[in-house]
Design a protein around this motif. Sequence first.
Motif, PDB file in Angstrom:
ATOM      1  N   ASN A  88      95.734 -18.207 -19.421  1.00  0.00           N
ATOM      2  CA  ASN A  88      96.426 -17.319 -18.495  1.00  0.00           C
ATOM      3  C   ASN A  88      97.792 -16.911 -19.028  1.00  0.00           C
ATOM      4  O   ASN A  88      98.234 -15.787 -18.846  1.00  0.00           O
ATOM      5  CB  ASN A  88      96.576 -18.001 -17.133  1.00  0.00           C
ATOM      6  CG  ASN A  88      95.234 -18.286 -16.496  1.00  0.00           C
ATOM      7  OD1 ASN A  88      94.280 -17.540 -16.703  1.00  0.00           O
ATOM      8  ND2 ASN A  88      95.140 -19.369 -15.730  1.00  0.00           N
ATOM      9  N   GLU A  89      98.443 -17.834 -19.707  1.00  0.00           N
ATOM     10  CA  GLU A  89      99.746 -17.518 -20.274  1.00  0.00           C
ATOM     11  C   GLU A  89      99.617 -16.557 -21.455  1.00  0.00           C
ATOM     12  O   GLU A  89     100.489 -15.736 -21.708  1.00  0.00           O
ATOM     13  CB  GLU A  89     100.429 -18.816 -20.723  1.00  0.00           C
ATOM     14  CG  GLU A  89     101.830 -18.616 -21.272  1.00  0.00           C
ATOM     15  CD  GLU A  89     102.446 -19.918 -21.731  1.00  0.00           C
ATOM     16  OE1 GLU A  89     103.557 -19.878 -22.271  1.00  0.00           O
ATOM     17  OE2 GLU A  89     101.804 -20.975 -21.521  1.00  0.00           O
ATOM     18  N   HIS A  90      98.486 -16.662 -22.178  1.00  0.00           N
ATOM     19  CA  HIS A  90      98.294 -15.811 -23.345  1.00  0.00           C
ATOM     20  C   HIS A  90      98.022 -14.367 -22.947  1.00  0.00           C
ATOM     21  O   HIS A  90      98.432 -13.429 -23.647  1.00  0.00           O
ATOM     22  CB  HIS A  90      97.141 -16.359 -24.178  1.00  0.00           C
ATOM     23  CG  HIS A  90      96.881 -15.572 -25.436  1.00  0.00           C
ATOM     24  ND1 HIS A  90      97.800 -15.497 -26.459  1.00  0.00           N
ATOM     25  CD2 HIS A  90      95.821 -14.835 -25.821  1.00  0.00           C
ATOM     26  CE1 HIS A  90      97.305 -14.748 -27.426  1.00  0.00           C
ATOM     27  NE2 HIS A  90      96.110 -14.328 -27.069  1.00  0.00           N
ATOM     28  N   TYR A  91      97.344 -14.159 -21.848  1.00  0.00           N
ATOM     29  CA  TYR A  91      96.974 -12.817 -21.431  1.00  0.00           C
ATOM     30  C   TYR A  91      97.821 -12.331 -20.261  1.00  0.00           C
ATOM     31  O   TYR A  91      97.352 -11.591 -19.411  1.00  0.00           O
ATOM     32  CB  TYR A  91      95.489 -12.775 -21.021  1.00  0.00           C
ATOM     33  CG  TYR A  91      94.551 -12.941 -22.179  1.00  0.00           C
ATOM     34  CD1 TYR A  91      94.337 -11.914 -23.068  1.00  0.00           C
ATOM     35  CD2 TYR A  91      93.888 -14.138 -22.394  1.00  0.00           C
ATOM     36  CE1 TYR A  91      93.484 -12.044 -24.144  1.00  0.00           C
ATOM     37  CE2 TYR A  91      93.029 -14.299 -23.459  1.00  0.00           C
ATOM     38  CZ  TYR A  91      92.834 -13.246 -24.334  1.00  0.00           C
ATOM     39  OH  TYR A  91      91.979 -13.403 -25.383  1.00  0.00           O
ATOM     40  N   ASP A  92      99.079 -12.782 -20.204  1.00  0.00           N
ATOM     41  CA  ASP A  92      99.924 -12.337 -19.100  1.00  0.00           C
ATOM     42  C   ASP A  92     100.377 -10.893 -19.273  1.00  0.00           C
ATOM     43  O   ASP A  92     100.792 -10.261 -18.317  1.00  0.00           O
ATOM     44  CB  ASP A  92     101.141 -13.253 -18.962  1.00  0.00           C
ATOM     45  CG  ASP A  92     101.983 -13.287 -20.237  1.00  0.00           C
ATOM     46  OD1 ASP A  92     101.507 -12.763 -21.263  1.00  0.00           O
ATOM     47  OD2 ASP A  92     103.090 -13.834 -20.194  1.00  0.00           O
ATOM     48  N   SER A  93     100.323 -10.353 -20.473  1.00  0.00           N
ATOM     49  CA  SER A  93     100.718  -8.973 -20.721  1.00  0.00           C
ATOM     50  C   SER A  93      99.507  -8.203 -21.226  1.00  0.00           C
ATOM     51  O   SER A  93      98.889  -8.569 -22.228  1.00  0.00           O
ATOM     52  CB  SER A  93     101.852  -8.917 -21.761  1.00  0.00           C
ATOM     53  OG  SER A  93     102.186  -7.592 -22.048  1.00  0.00           O
ATOM     54  N   THR A  94      99.123  -7.163 -20.516  1.00  0.00           N
ATOM     55  CA  THR A  94      97.952  -6.359 -20.879  1.00  0.00           C
ATOM     56  C   THR A  94      98.332  -4.979 -21.374  1.00  0.00           C
ATOM     57  O   THR A  94      97.453  -4.152 -21.604  1.00  0.00           O
ATOM     58  CB  THR A  94      97.037  -6.205 -19.652  1.00  0.00           C
ATOM     59  OG1 THR A  94      97.776  -5.576 -18.594  1.00  0.00           O
ATOM     60  CG2 THR A  94      96.511  -7.550 -19.208  1.00  0.00           C
ATOM     61  N   LYS A  95      99.596  -4.705 -21.536  1.00  0.00           N
ATOM     62  CA  LYS A  95     100.041  -3.401 -21.989  1.00  0.00           C
ATOM     63  C   LYS A  95     100.123  -3.380 -23.502  1.00  0.00           C
ATOM     64  O   LYS A  95     100.806  -4.193 -24.115  1.00  0.00           O
ATOM     65  CB  LYS A  95     101.415  -3.075 -21.388  1.00  0.00           C
ATOM     66  CG  LYS A  95     101.930  -1.702 -21.781  1.00  0.00           C
ATOM     67  CD  LYS A  95     103.287  -1.446 -21.165  1.00  0.00           C
ATOM     68  CE  LYS A  95     103.832  -0.090 -21.588  1.00  0.00           C
ATOM     69  NZ  LYS A  95     105.179   0.157 -21.011  1.00  0.00           N
ATOM     70  N   LEU A  96      99.408  -2.447 -24.119  1.00  0.00           N
ATOM     71  CA  LEU A  96      99.433  -2.296 -25.564  1.00  0.00           C
ATOM     72  C   LEU A  96     100.601  -1.411 -25.967  1.00  0.00           C
ATOM     73  O   LEU A  96     100.791  -0.318 -25.418  1.00  0.00           O
ATOM     74  CB  LEU A  96      98.121  -1.693 -26.057  1.00  0.00           C
ATOM     75  CG  LEU A  96      96.888  -2.601 -25.955  1.00  0.00           C
ATOM     76  CD1 LEU A  96      95.655  -1.856 -26.382  1.00  0.00           C
ATOM     77  CD2 LEU A  96      97.068  -3.849 -26.795  1.00  0.00           C
ATOM     78  N   VAL A  97     101.403  -1.880 -26.938  1.00  0.00           N
ATOM     79  CA  VAL A  97     102.586  -1.184 -27.402  1.00  0.00           C
ATOM     80  C   VAL A  97     102.385  -0.790 -28.852  1.00  0.00           C
ATOM     81  O   VAL A  97     101.862  -1.573 -29.652  1.00  0.00           O
ATOM     82  CB  VAL A  97     103.845  -2.075 -27.255  1.00  0.00           C
ATOM     83  CG1 VAL A  97     105.087  -1.325 -27.697  1.00  0.00           C
ATOM     84  CG2 VAL A  97     103.993  -2.548 -25.822  1.00  0.00           C
TER      85      VAL A  97
END
Length: 492
Positions: A131-140
Amino acid sequence: DDYNTEATSNSSNLPLRLRLLSRAFKTVAPERNEIIYQFRVLLDGNEKFLWLQAAAEIGRLATESAINICAIGNTVNVTKGLLVLPSQRGRATSVALRYAEWAMLADKLKSVSSLELNSKEEKKMQRGNENEHYDSTKLVKVVPTYAYRNRRMTEKDLYNEMLQPSEKWEDFRDIKCRDRDDPMIGCLYCEILACHGLPKLDRFSPTDACCYFVCGPFAFASDVIDGFNSPVWPSKSRRACIFPIFYAYMKLYVGIFDNDGAGVNDDFAGRVVIDISKLRPKSSYDIFLPLRLYQNAYVTHPRGVIHLRLKLEWNNERKALLSYLKLPTKTEKLGNAITLNCADTKAFRNVVLTIQGKDVPGRYKQIVMKGLQREMKLYKVVMKNAVKEQMQDIVFWVSPFTSLCFFVAWMHCVYSNSVVYVPAYFVAGVNAILLKNYLYFGKDDYNAGFTPITISEMLLGLILGGDHSSYIKSVQVSRKIQKSKLASGEER
């Protein structure tokens, strides 16, 4: 044969255009040992390139396009089926994250054919909790583009990429200055990692950040990270340099600018100054420092924070300590001044702002004058209160040893019936107070582990120091457990 003759007899009655159209959409059934794969990739990403490179390596790259192979019905619908954009929720987001991690793993392995593209690789690349690894789903989009071509990462992957050691270093140790020949006593490793909360200096676009390092007669400019008010310099970008150190009292100047292109003056975001004498050798400093516009005036408006990684190394501790007694080599035209060569007027302006800030000497500014006035008033109040508190501590015996020394000195002057010894006792008392403050405030509790060089280390370095000696210890940071937490743990 009956099927072919029947088909030709029926098609002979059709017009010529219909026959050509039917031939265009006519498909041949593939053989049993031939399998056609269709992959869904991200738009404007590098995942499509990975699939094409992998197919080319194993010799399975088709000569025809996917539109011609599966052109059944409307071509627009087929194109929409081949391209899927990541949405905020749903399966498309997880697929996009998986493709982005496969691309990251392919860059590490330096090969595509040896990469196993399956969902099991996710578990190998996870750092900590899922859950901590996928807390950001925005690709930059990752910049600079020459080092990360068509590459996108999540914000967490970009942060982990930033923490990796730099791959490119600009080394100034082998470059000799034309007007000086000072011996090198050490070197300083500098890396710019990120900036946070930079001000928006352009009216219609975000800040295009560029970092300048200046140390002695050398200067370094990093890559431009455009389009971010909180830019991040990845490990493959131009962000690291090595400065030679000639004197232990040298300083490192770091400035952040908004790059507006060639021939246009850059907007100044802020600067920081780092005293090299306060760094310990063989220690890696990962520090966050606030940016400032002026060196003699304080502005309440925030200018952002800079994230640096520094490391100092001395070649000879004795020469490093003795360098405090030396001045730079005197030249005929400039004397002891340190010169720095710049490529153009724009670089010269950025270097001057990095070293001096906006309050350049010789230029009058009202904000600088008001800042100096406030500083002098503050010195007056602080000195008055400090002397008053120190006299009260001596009179009321707050520190018995200090009060006893002053009492013995006073009794000796009364016994000798002379004031000749007053200046000597006054100087000795001031030195005793300074030594007491050094022993009290020089502990780890007041410096978070970044303690200055002690007197014993200086003496050992002067007497026994030499090439690659280690009498000046590195930084040792340890976390202390509070007694309340320790007691609660024992009760459990």
